[in-house]
Design an enzyme around this catalytic site. Structure first.
Site, PDB file in Angstrom:
ATOM      1  CD  GLU A 326      -1.496   2.419   1.869  1.00  0.00           C
ATOM      2  OE1 GLU A 326      -2.108   3.455   1.622  1.00  0.00           O
ATOM      3  OE2 GLU A 326      -0.469   2.386   2.600  1.00  0.00           O
ATOM      4  CG  ASP A 354      -4.074   2.489   5.943  1.00  0.00           C
ATOM      5  OD1 ASP A 354      -3.262   2.385   6.866  1.00  0.00           O
ATOM      6  OD2 ASP A 354      -3.765   2.920   4.814  1.00  0.00           O
TER       7      ASP A 354
END
Lengths: 468, 468
Positions: A326, A354
């Protein structure tokens, strides 16, 4: 930490009410969100997972040897939790090695600075770069500068990041990190250094991905800590000709195969339909990846595990996706969207955790506008866990941010992010920054959300009905 | 920071009362402490001094090139403030260079650790040390260990430092830093590493001086940050055979001449009698020496300057002493006591500011017990600035700690030190940690204290009358 207390006490108090209510009601099905909440709040599973990840793996930069260890850890951990399915899907990721990063002011007086290379940066020449500093209040100011003021200098983007519960200060300042090297090189700068995109006043620099642009020279890019930026600013006020020496040795080492690691609780009656809850497995290399994104992994894995352990599974499949790389630019998220292109219409809804481990105070969605009120009604049990109903403007989280455009509904479970950018992308991203009670509240919220969505009869699509 | 607010608001409110009172009273002399308070609280002089020191000099390890720059800065700054006398006295100081310090757990899984060399430590061999870890809860536990459990290992003293307003947690854990290398080497350890003597949970290691003992092998000594100590502890619980790799390259480079820098406000009627207010000029090398002890320098220099600017000087001389090499073992303080041995009977009282910039809440003294009540009565005006009367057990501060045994009365102006050991001896000791209002409150307190003492008619000696 104090902010957690109020929220959690409220949450727990309402949770008590919830227990009374469910006692009065008779439907076993509507009891389950309350049961999930109680189970999650009483469990240390989420904390145990992030403790295990940070201690047994620690930093896990995409493409690095530790990334391989992280993938193995994830496969083993999800398998040991007893999910119906655990598997992994290959993702090609870049290999970038940090090397060393040193900087100091060498004139008018020597002052060592705490810096870090931005992710993806090229190295300086081995002997380093010595140059005067061209300071700008923002990326925009640099973009508007006269090239003569920048040429041959180190461009310094000195913009502060503002603290806010939503973390919106980050979005306002992060352009300097991602686009600073391009703007600086276009004006002839020999390097770019930014005030860290962070809300702390610790002597730690915040790393994060940066970009180059074809046709524009690649110059080294670094961040300095907030106190160092204060210092350089004060020195420049005394002497605009202050000289900075920068020496960085990061390396681009090609690509490697990493994996999106996936676990499933198979749906009881609509097993092909998917409620996706995700987080990302990779981390930056200077902390142990506790809040970014060990917390997210703990939250979604523990939430799914509490559903896995129910006597009766929900209708749809709950799919936990731990995305690769990511931090390198949503690489695992993009790979998932591509690999599952034909399956996307079967994705009922998706959410990603997140943003650390601060308590969730609100849930936003992105569903067909006509059913938004119905969806809100259906997720009302989450209020007993302190989660208020929000709006229908959710983007869902970084690795699923491309899904709404592909027709997949998403939700954003909003966390209190006031502290998040104190630690984000620094060596300070360690386990002690996680409050176990706040983490458990997150687990409860994701478990409730996933369970309710997996049993919902509301048709959430098409998304494009909505006016933009 | 919030704790400052209450104290200061109270202080300012009482300050208002003070202004009214002095209006009613007619003695010009008794007005002066109130005037000094108002002047100091309205002035940015203290903050300007520490800002200048941290920006124009920064880190200034005793014996280093930056120490020379610091001495020049101090001479120039005190001269520019217009004191009656400014001079310096040579002090021989050790030269110790930090070099690099790296550590990582290499088995069962690689985990990089944030460490720092303790001041005075020897280096590891160039190839580093790889060894198992022998963990102890305290220095005492290490001292009582069976040598077989320590031999060939790296001793790890894992004691937490407790937060307390007086900073007393430091005294309880610092023995591991100062004596750990001796104790570990006596049991056959190859190195010693301690949990940092610090109350923070930042990924920063706290340095500080350590000692060796003749006849005991000199082994490398380092500190790791609190989150790293948590991590190592958690790893050892899983695998007691975890292996640590340590690589440090500090150097002992002999000695150099530094200076105690001194300024005086000459007394009007008893110029040979001295009220000494001190701080130390040197700092550790990883921060910019803002709270340790730039704040102290700012406080005593600004306090004396406010007295220098009075239309009528107090009876005794106010002597500001900026000590050399305090961090290396009170070297400037000992040199001053030796160089001024014959003059010590003329030292009326001494105080040192070396505990950051937290607000002063209490003043303790060490004077002849028979006059203690009289002294307390005389310093009552300090209460208008938030300073309560304390006890007669003061030690006065590190560089003057030897003076009571030599017959010199001392005072301790107690600061709120709850945050002090979050930043102490780390890269985080930077200007942003100083609250300008709290600093000004300190300046006011020192100005009042020095002025009252310089005019006092109380005979403070002999100290040895007091029962011990």
């Amino acid at each position: 930490m104090k902010s957690y207390q109020t929220t959690l006490i409220t949450g727990l108090f309402i949770s008590g009410l919830s227990a009374c209510q469910t006692h009065v009601e008779t439907s076993a099905k509507t009891d389950i969100p309350a049961q999930l909440q109680q189970t999650a709040l009483a469990s240390s599973l989420g904390y145990d997972i992030v403790e295990s990840l940070t201690v047994e793996v620690g930093p896990r930069l995409a493409g690095s040897p530790k990334d391989v260890i992280a993938v193995n850890w994830a496969m083993n951990k999800l398998t040991s939790l007893g999910f119906d399915k655990v598997y992994k899907e290959p993702v090609q990721v870049p290999i970038w090695e940090r090397g060393e990063a040193k900087a100091k002011i060498i004139s008018p007086v020597e002052q060592p600075l705490v810096i870090t290379a931005l992710g993806g940066s090229v190295a300086t020449p081995v002997e380093g770069i010595k140059a005067k500093i061209a300071r700008f209040n923002s990326l925009e100011a640099l973009q508007q500068a006269t090239p003569d003021d920048v040429k041959g200098k180190i461009a310094f983007i000195d913009q502060k990041t503002v603290r806010h519960i939503t973390g919106e200060g980050y979005g306002k300042s992060v352009g300097g990190r991602s686009k600073g090297a391009i703007a600086a090189a276009q004006k002839g700068a020999v390097a770019v250094i930014i005030r860290s995109i962070g809300t702390d006043h610790d002597r730690m620099a915040h790393t994060g991905i940066m970009r180059y642009q074809d046709g524009v020279p690649k110059i080294p890019a670094a961040a300095m800590s907030n106190p160092d930026a204060d210092l350089v600013d004060a020195m420049l006020k005394r002497d605009p000709n202050a000289v900075l020496e920068l020496n960085m040795s990061p390396k681009d080492l090609g690509t490697n195969t990493s994996y999106n690691v996936i676990a499933e609780v198979t749906g009881s009656s609509k097993p092909n339909e998917i409620v996706l809850i995700g987080a990302h497995l990779d981390s930056w290399d200077e902390g142990t990846g506790a809040i970014d994104d060990g917390a997210g992994i703990a939250i979604v894995a523990a939430a799914a595990k509490h559903i896995q352990d129910l006597p009766q599974k929900p209708a749809r499949t709950i799919r936990v996706v731990l995305y690769a790389a990511e931090e390198m630019g949503l690489i695992g998220g993009k790979a998932y969207a591509e690999a599952h292109k034909t399956e996307l219409p079967l994705h009922y809804i998706a959410a990603e955790s997140d943003f650390g481990a601060g308590p969730i105070y609100q849930i936003d969605t992105k569903v067909n506008e006509k059913v938004f009120a119905q969806v809100q009604e259906s997720i009302k049990p989450m209020a007993y866990n302190g989660v208020a109903l929000g709006d229908n403007q959710a983007s869902g989280g970084p690795d699923i941010s491309m899904l709404p455009a592909l027709g997949v509904p998403v939700a954003s479970l909003r966390q209190d992010g006031r502290d998040y950018f104190d630690y984000h992308h620094t060596p300070n991203d360690t386990l002690d920054k996680i409050n176990p009670k706040a983490l458990a509240q997150n687990v409860a919220a994701y478990a409730q959300f996933a369970y309710i969505m997996a049993n919902s009869n509301i048709v959430l699509t098409p998304l494009h009905n909505e006016s933009k």
